[in-house]
Design a protein around this motif. Sequence first.
Motif, short mmCIF file in Angstrom:
data_model
loop_
_atom_site.label_atom_id
_atom_site.label_comp_id
_atom_site.label_asym_id
_atom_site.label_seq_id
_atom_site.Cartn_x
_atom_site.Cartn_y
_atom_site.Cartn_z
N CYS A 203 5.99 6.22 6.19
CA CYS A 203 4.66 5.74 6.56
C CYS A 203 3.94 6.66 7.55
O CYS A 203 2.69 6.70 7.58
N ARG B 116 -5.13 5.87 7.78
CA ARG B 116 -5.28 4.99 6.63
C ARG B 116 -4.88 3.57 7.00
O ARG B 116 -4.20 3.34 8.01
N ASP B 117 -5.29 2.61 6.21
CA ASP B 117 -4.98 1.22 6.45
C ASP B 117 -3.46 1.02 6.45
O ASP B 117 -2.76 1.46 5.52
N LYS C 121 -1.42 -1.59 6.06
CA LYS C 121 -0.83 -2.35 4.96
C LYS C 121 -0.81 -1.54 3.67
O LYS C 121 0.16 -1.58 2.90
N GLU C 122 -1.89 -0.80 3.44
CA GLU C 122 -1.97 0.04 2.25
C GLU C 122 -0.89 1.12 2.28
O GLU C 122 -0.23 1.39 1.27
N THR D 128 2.60 -0.45 1.73
CA THR D 128 2.78 -0.82 0.32
C THR D 128 3.11 0.42 -0.52
O THR D 128 4.03 0.40 -1.35
N ARG D 129 2.35 1.49 -0.29
CA ARG D 129 2.59 2.72 -1.04
C ARG D 129 3.95 3.32 -0.71
O ARG D 129 4.66 3.82 -1.59
#
Length: 229
Positions: A108, A116-117, A119-120, A123-124
């Motif tokens: 992350c 960047r967000d 949560k996004e 998730t990625r």
Amino acid sequence: MSAEKPVLLEARGLFKSYGKLPVLKGIDLSIGEAEVVAIVGASGAGKSTLLHLLGTLDAPDAGEVYLHGQKISSMSNKEVARFRNRNIGFIFQFHNLLPEFTALENVCLPGFLADRDEKEVETRAKELLTMLGLADRLDHKPSQMSGGEQQRTAVARALINSPKLIFADEPSGNLDSKNADELHQIFFNLRKDLGQTFVIVTHNPALADMADRKLTMKDGYLLQPEEVV
């Protein structure tokens, strides 16, 4: 390089010396989109130095590097750092994972640095780690993973910002043959599935022979490219 592939990376007349020692003596090359290029040569030929210049980790004494037509030398240091974070991924022989962070946190981190967000990004990161067979290692720290698992985590980290280009410096040099073969196959799967471009410095002849092109360096020069049939 196939003429059908748009040029992603271009270097023109790269020279680099360290003190009085000339390391690169005028390098010109082009890398196409979705191409896997291996750079080979003896130790001291200038391979890693070239990779650092192409990856904007260091600046040439003379010459220019263009990525997607953007001239790197026209950017400030801050702009180069931001551009590198968003457009380039790196994989090293020694994975360079942060030991105090879990696999998920390591992957992350570049996404968070790119603002960047959260949560996004998370998730990625989970998607990438799962794709690379590490779904059950998300909360493991590097010391709790095998060498192959650590290097696959480093691959996920390199992919987190969807970079146009990934540079790999001896990525399988610290792995046994089984894990090395698996890592090499991951690169070509990513090229097939995501259109990922790789420039790989390697002493591994099997990996070099798998590449679309094998570029040989000697004494700071790039020899005639050897096209793989």
